[in-house]
Design an enzyme around this catalytic site. Sequence first.
Site, PDB file in Angstrom:
ATOM      1  N   HIS A 108      -4.805  -1.759 -66.545  1.00 54.18           N
ATOM      2  CA  HIS A 108      -6.214  -1.484 -66.196  1.00 54.18           C
ATOM      3  C   HIS A 108      -7.143  -2.548 -66.774  1.00 54.18           C
ATOM      4  CE1 HIS A 108      -5.109   2.665 -64.957  1.00 54.18           C
ATOM      5  NE2 HIS A 108      -4.370   2.689 -66.054  1.00 54.18           N
ATOM      6  N   SER A 112       0.840   2.194 -65.476  1.00 58.48           N
ATOM      7  CA  SER A 112      -0.089   2.434 -66.583  1.00 58.48           C
ATOM      8  C   SER A 112       0.695   2.697 -67.872  1.00 58.48           C
ATOM      9  CB  SER A 112      -1.031   3.582 -66.222  1.00 58.48           C
ATOM     10  OG  SER A 112      -2.078   3.689 -67.144  1.00 58.48           O
ATOM     11  N   ASP A 172      -5.305   3.972 -74.429  1.00 54.51           N
ATOM     12  CA  ASP A 172      -5.450   5.415 -74.566  1.00 54.51           C
ATOM     13  C   ASP A 172      -5.880   5.852 -75.962  1.00 54.51           C
ATOM     14  OD1 ASP A 172      -4.601   5.624 -71.949  1.00 54.51           O
ATOM     15  OD2 ASP A 172      -2.494   5.810 -72.524  1.00 54.51           O
TER      16      ASP A 172
END
Length: 229
Positions: A157, A120, A135
């Site tokens: 993701h 990630s 994010d």
Amino acid sequence: MELLLLSNSTLPGKAWLEHALPLIAEQLQGRRSAVFIPFAGVTQTWDDYTAKTAAVLAPLGVSVTGIHSVVDPVAAIENAEIVIVGGGNTFQLLKQCRERGLLAPITDVVKRGALYIGWSAGANLACPTIRTTNDMPIVDPQGFDALNLFPLQINPHFTNALPEGHKGETREQRIRELLVVAPELTIIGLPEGNWITVSKGHATLGGPNTTYVFKAGEEAVPLEVGHRF
């Protein structure tokens, strides 16, 4: 260089990092000493994050030291056989690494032969910049430039799904916005469960799901497992 860049750390029905353990084992090649970069962790302490990672990797014979716990973090990185960068908030991760002067030492040790493992946010950090993170910018990292170990931008993701009735942008729309202002970029939409390995000069796509590559002015191109970048 040897890299393992994972979209995420957990899959449905599996324990944390369970799906990654065979991949990690395959790339260890005798390496056993790891430093862990826990700075992306915001809602868990860095000690807890490090202990969690150490426990998962112990069956592989890997010893893990949290970089936040050592007196000389630069020296610890320079002597590491493995650099592991955990997921969480990418802005916090980059800020802490930059402030502590760790970006160049990480790049140097990986180019000298250390294995880099990141999931990630840790996969984002390996890219030229963190501009393809998902994010919230909870801190200012004083610039988006990152490690540039992998030459393309990864969006971890990746999914283009929207909840019913949701009126926000799809992930592809957000990627297209970036490509308008930075048309030189190539962006890899890496879905959960997928990964990219770099070994012996080859970067190879792995995982069960379709990955997409995005370029300015072109349709998204689906990539199959085994694709080499």
